[in-house]
Write a protein that holds these residues in place. Structure first.
Motif, PDB file in Angstrom:
ATOM      1  N   LYS A 187       0.837  -1.212   0.000  1.00  9.76           N
ATOM      2  CA  LYS A 187       0.000   0.000   0.000  1.00  9.76           C
ATOM      3  C   LYS A 187       0.865   1.252   0.000  1.00  9.76           C
ATOM      4  N   ALA A 188       2.047   1.136   0.662  1.00  8.81           N
ATOM      5  CA  ALA A 188       2.958   2.289   0.714  1.00  8.81           C
ATOM      6  C   ALA A 188       3.777   2.418  -0.560  1.00  8.81           C
ATOM      7  N   GLY A 189       3.565   1.473  -1.486  1.00 11.95           N
ATOM      8  CA  GLY A 189       4.250   1.555  -2.781  1.00 11.95           C
ATOM      9  C   GLY A 189       5.507   0.726  -2.869  1.00 11.95           C
ATOM     10  N   VAL A 190       5.841   0.028  -1.784  1.00 12.77           N
ATOM     11  CA  VAL A 190       7.067  -0.778  -1.799  1.00 12.77           C
ATOM     12  C   VAL A 190       6.667  -2.217  -2.101  1.00 12.77           C
ATOM     13  N   ARG A 191       7.059  -2.667  -3.266  1.00 13.73           N
ATOM     14  CA  ARG A 191       6.720  -4.036  -3.679  1.00 13.73           C
ATOM     15  C   ARG A 191       7.805  -4.513  -4.631  1.00 13.73           C
ATOM     16  N   ILE A 192       7.690  -5.776  -5.040  1.00 14.26           N
ATOM     17  CA  ILE A 192       8.655  -6.320  -6.006  1.00 14.26           C
ATOM     18  C   ILE A 192       8.563  -5.511  -7.289  1.00 14.26           C
ATOM     19  N   GLY A 193       9.703  -4.988  -7.712  1.00 14.66           N
ATOM     20  CA  GLY A 193       9.720  -4.186  -8.930  1.00 14.66           C
ATOM     21  C   GLY A 193       9.686  -2.693  -8.665  1.00 14.66           C
ATOM     22  N   SER A 194       9.670  -2.287  -7.370  1.00 15.64           N
ATOM     23  CA  SER A 194       9.650  -0.849  -7.058  1.00 15.64           C
ATOM     24  C   SER A 194      11.030  -0.237  -7.307  1.00 15.64           C
ATOM     25  N   PHE A 195      11.008   1.002  -7.731  1.00 14.20           N
ATOM     26  CA  PHE A 195      12.251   1.749  -7.957  1.00 14.20           C
ATOM     27  C   PHE A 195      12.650   2.349  -6.609  1.00 14.20           C
ATOM     28  N   TRP A 196      13.631   1.721  -5.950  1.00 13.86           N
ATOM     29  CA  TRP A 196      13.858   2.075  -4.549  1.00 13.86           C
ATOM     30  C   TRP A 196      14.463   3.452  -4.309  1.00 13.86           C
ATOM     31  N   PRO A 197      15.170   4.089  -5.264  1.00 15.21           N
ATOM     32  CA  PRO A 197      15.617   5.458  -4.971  1.00 15.21           C
ATOM     33  C   PRO A 197      14.467   6.441  -4.750  1.00 15.21           C
ATOM     34  N   ASP A 198      13.231   6.058  -5.162  1.00 21.36           N
ATOM     35  CA  ASP A 198      12.067   6.929  -4.942  1.00 21.36           C
ATOM     36  C   ASP A 198      11.648   6.969  -3.475  1.00 21.36           C
ATOM     37  N   PHE A 199      12.106   6.001  -2.684  1.00 24.05           N
ATOM     38  CA  PHE A 199      11.658   5.900  -1.292  1.00 24.05           C
ATOM     39  C   PHE A 199      12.791   6.216  -0.340  1.00 24.05           C
ATOM     40  N   THR A 200      12.370   6.584   0.849  1.00 23.18           N
ATOM     41  CA  THR A 200      13.338   6.664   1.950  1.00 23.18           C
ATOM     42  C   THR A 200      12.758   5.811   3.075  1.00 23.18           C
ATOM     43  N   SER A 201      13.649   5.373   3.923  1.00 19.30           N
ATOM     44  CA  SER A 201      13.208   4.520   5.024  1.00 19.30           C
ATOM     45  C   SER A 201      12.205   5.265   5.906  1.00 19.30           C
ATOM     46  N   ASP A 202      12.416   6.567   6.073  1.00 19.80           N
ATOM     47  CA  ASP A 202      11.522   7.367   6.930  1.00 19.80           C
ATOM     48  C   ASP A 202      10.115   7.443   6.337  1.00 19.80           C
ATOM     49  N   SER A 203      10.038   7.675   5.019  1.00 25.95           N
ATOM     50  CA  SER A 203       8.706   7.792   4.397  1.00 25.95           C
ATOM     51  C   SER A 203       7.962   6.465   4.475  1.00 25.95           C
ATOM     52  N   ILE A 204       8.684   5.363   4.243  1.00 22.42           N
ATOM     53  CA  ILE A 204       8.037   4.040   4.316  1.00 22.42           C
ATOM     54  C   ILE A 204       7.569   3.789   5.744  1.00 22.42           C
ATOM     55  N   ARG A 205       8.434   4.136   6.701  1.00 23.90           N
ATOM     56  CA  ARG A 205       8.108   3.883   8.117  1.00 23.90           C
ATOM     57  C   ARG A 205       6.833   4.623   8.513  1.00 23.90           C
ATOM     58  N   SER A 206       6.754   5.904   8.128  1.00 26.36           N
ATOM     59  CA  SER A 206       5.595   6.683   8.557  1.00 26.36           C
ATOM     60  C   SER A 206       4.306   6.138   7.931  1.00 26.36           C
ATOM     61  N   LEU A 207       4.385   5.696   6.686  1.00 26.05           N
ATOM     62  CA  LEU A 207       3.183   5.163   6.028  1.00 26.05           C
ATOM     63  C   LEU A 207       2.767   3.820   6.630  1.00 26.05           C
ATOM     64  N   VAL A 208       3.747   2.938   6.842  1.00 20.64           N
ATOM     65  CA  VAL A 208       3.414   1.591   7.319  1.00 20.64           C
ATOM     66  C   VAL A 208       2.992   1.618   8.784  1.00 20.64           C
ATOM     67  N   LEU A 209       3.644   2.430   9.599  1.00 23.48           N
ATOM     68  CA  LEU A 209       3.274   2.479  11.016  1.00 23.48           C
ATOM     69  C   LEU A 209       1.878   3.073  11.196  1.00 23.48           C
ATOM     70  N   ALA A 210       1.507   3.987  10.302  1.00 22.86           N
ATOM     71  CA  ALA A 210       0.138   4.519  10.364  1.00 22.86           C
ATOM     72  C   ALA A 210      -0.861   3.450   9.969  1.00 22.86           C
ATOM     73  N   GLU A 211      -0.470   2.589   9.056  1.00 26.01           N
ATOM     74  CA  GLU A 211      -1.353   1.506   8.586  1.00 26.01           C
ATOM     75  C   GLU A 211      -1.456   0.375   9.594  1.00 26.01           C
ATOM     76  N   MET A 212      -0.339   0.110  10.278  1.00 26.84           N
ATOM     77  CA  MET A 212      -0.302  -1.031  11.204  1.00 26.84           C
ATOM     78  C   MET A 212       0.062  -0.560  12.612  1.00 26.84           C
ATOM     79  N   PRO A 213      -0.917  -0.279  13.453  1.00 19.18           N
ATOM     80  CA  PRO A 213      -0.599   0.184  14.811  1.00 19.18           C
ATOM     81  C   PRO A 213       0.044  -0.913  15.674  1.00 19.18           C
TER      82      PRO A 213
END
Lengths: 98, 407
Positions: free
Chosen positions: B130-156
């Protein structure tokens, strides 16, 4: 003859004053590491190169290494490193075996 | 190491033929030309290896020594590049492959979740998706912080997470939130009731009005200590009753097992079939569907095209080992089967009475009927039977009114 006399004098002087003859008189120096490696310094070039016999020229003498599987590992203008199984070392001075 | 660097820079194997080929070695040594692997072929022939850049000088020295110098072969990087110049297509292909490899390493082709305990890996991967990180994702588009904030909001349920990308492998490290223990509200009005039927052996009332007494038989759900207290002077009050009540309880548990069963006997012929997985697509190298016959074991193994720790490619080879098997009807040892069932019943009873309870007198009986083995455990136990039951607002208000009227 004059040169030989001078050379003999240089060696004698080196011996008398306890100086290294290879430095003072330019005599070749042979260092054997067991039977597998020989280092020859102050050489005057290779005279013969074979797997069982290597002959190296020195000042007023020839140095002959006999063995099996002899190999020239490294060589420059001053040093020669020989490896293989060295079974005998012969010195020849002024054409006579010593 | 020197030889390796020499080989990298380019080397040439030459053959010197002359009346005194050893003289060439002396000349090379004097000219400070490095050579190695000097090998006497015969009295007039000598083979040696030199650096390619020294070839011209050695040929000149050979002329001085009256030796003919012949090049046997050349190796190392310069000659390999020269060969590649002649094979332009191959060189372009090589560069294209390297470029593709570098481009491919900017995408995520493998994901690994570490540190999950109660939350499933599939849930975490779904949140990452849902946060956009999946097989085939272009990883320079993401940062660990952005993924963390999205996933932690999704999964309390998650307390912390980070994503490390090594090559094309994303390593997702998670830490789960520690759940708060249930806090008992000690001000809420409650009764203490019997959780199970039994005879009370011990009763320690900490707060409340005792209803049952030691030695009394109580049924499950019966009130043992009431939260409605009165001292005869003041009106009744609804309070939080607390008590520790121990009782003798009886259990009858039964376990059943068939006296005959089917056992699997593996066949000898194992069949392998292969498939290629590229990204999310799968190419089968076999005909038909993946549905197997009734009696067949299937073991899957995936070989991913990767250099561990460096990069992972989205290509993997799948091997499916199919082993057919037959079944035979066997009769297990009745004694062993009975012992297994008794152990199972005892474990079940321990779970029922809890860690504090104790089994006083277990008694096992076994009966065979209709091809089945029935094992029954009858046991007397000693365990705590107290349980808090909240007083409903209407309930205790009515009770208060009744008591006030009686008073």
């Amino acid at each position: 003859m004059v040169f030989l006399r001078k050379q003999g004098l240089a060696l004698e002087t080196a011996e008398r004053f306890d100086l290294p003859p290879e430095l003072f008189a330019g005599a070749p120096r042979l260092t054997l590491s067991g039977t597998r490696r020989a280092l020859v310094e102050n050489h005057r070039g290779l005279l013969e190169y074979g797997r069982e016999r290597i002959e190296i020229g020195g000042r007023r003498m020839h140095l002959r290494l006999l063995g099996e599987g002899l190999e020239l590992r490294a060589m420059d203008a001053d040093c020669i490193v020989i490896t293989g199984t060295i079974t005998a070392v012969e010195l020849e001075q002024g054409g006579r075996n010593k | 190491m020197i030889r390796m660097t020499d080989r990298f820079r380019g080397f040439t194997r030459i053959e010197a033929v002359g009346t005194f080929p050893t003289g060439l070695l002396n000349r090379c040594a004097q000219a400070k030309i490095v050579f190695w692997d000097a090998e006497p072929a015969d009295a007039y022939t000598l083979r040696l290896t030199i650096r390619t850049r020294d070839l011209r000088r050695v040929q000149e020295l050979g002329r001085i020594c009256r030796c003919s110098v012949k090049v046997l072969f050349a190796g190392g990087t310069p000659s390999a590049l020269a060969r590649l110049r002649r094979r332009a297509v191959m060189a372009i292909g090589l560069v294209a492959c390297l470029g593709l490899l570098m481009w491919s390493s900017l995408y995520i082709w493998d994901m690994e979740v570490i540190g999950e305990e109660t939350v499933s890996e599939a849930e975490i991967l779904a949140a990452l998706d849902k946060a956009g990180v999946r097989i085939g994702s272009f990883w320079p588009d993401f940062t660990s912080d952005s993924i963390r904030s999205l996933v932690l909001a999704e999964m309390p349920e998650l307390r912390w997470m980070t994503v490390n990308v090594r090559g094309s492998r994303a390593e997702v490290i998670v830490r789960e939130r520690i759940q708060k223990p249930e806090i008992v509200d000690e001000n809420a009005p409650t009764d203490v009731v019997a959780e199970k039927t039994g005879i009370i052996t011990e009763m320690r009332v900490l707060w409340g009005q005792p209803i049952a007494v030691q030695g009394q038989t109580v049924l499950g759900g019966e009130t043992l200590v009431s939260g409605m207290t009165t001292n005869g002077f003041a009106p009744a009050q609804a309070e939080h009753a607390m008590a520790e009540v121990w009782a003798r309880t009886w259990y009858e548990l039964t376990a059943v097992s068939p006296l005959s069963g089917e056992q699997k006997i593996e066949g000898e012929r194992e069949k392998n079939r292969w498939a290629l997985k590229i990204g999310g697509r799968r190419i089968n190298f076999y005909a038909g569907s993946g549905i197997l016959g009734a009696n067949c074991d299937k073991i899957k193994k995936e070989y991913q095209l990767a250099v561990p720790g460096l990069f992972v490619l989205p290509v993997s080879l799948l091997r499916e080992s199919l082993t057919p098997y037959d079944t035979v009807t066997v009769s297990p040892d009745t004694g062993r089967l009975q012992a297994e069932l008794e152990t199972s019943l005892r474990e079940q009873l321990i779970r029922e009475i809890g860690p504090e309870g104790e089994i006083l007198s277990p008694c096992y009986t076994a009966v065979e009927a209709d091809g089945l083995l029935y094992v029954t455990l009858r046991a007397e136990c000693r365990e705590r039977i107290d349980m808090l039951r909240p007083l409903e607002t209407g309930e205790w208000q009515t009770d208060l009114m009744t008591r006030s009227t009686n008073d």
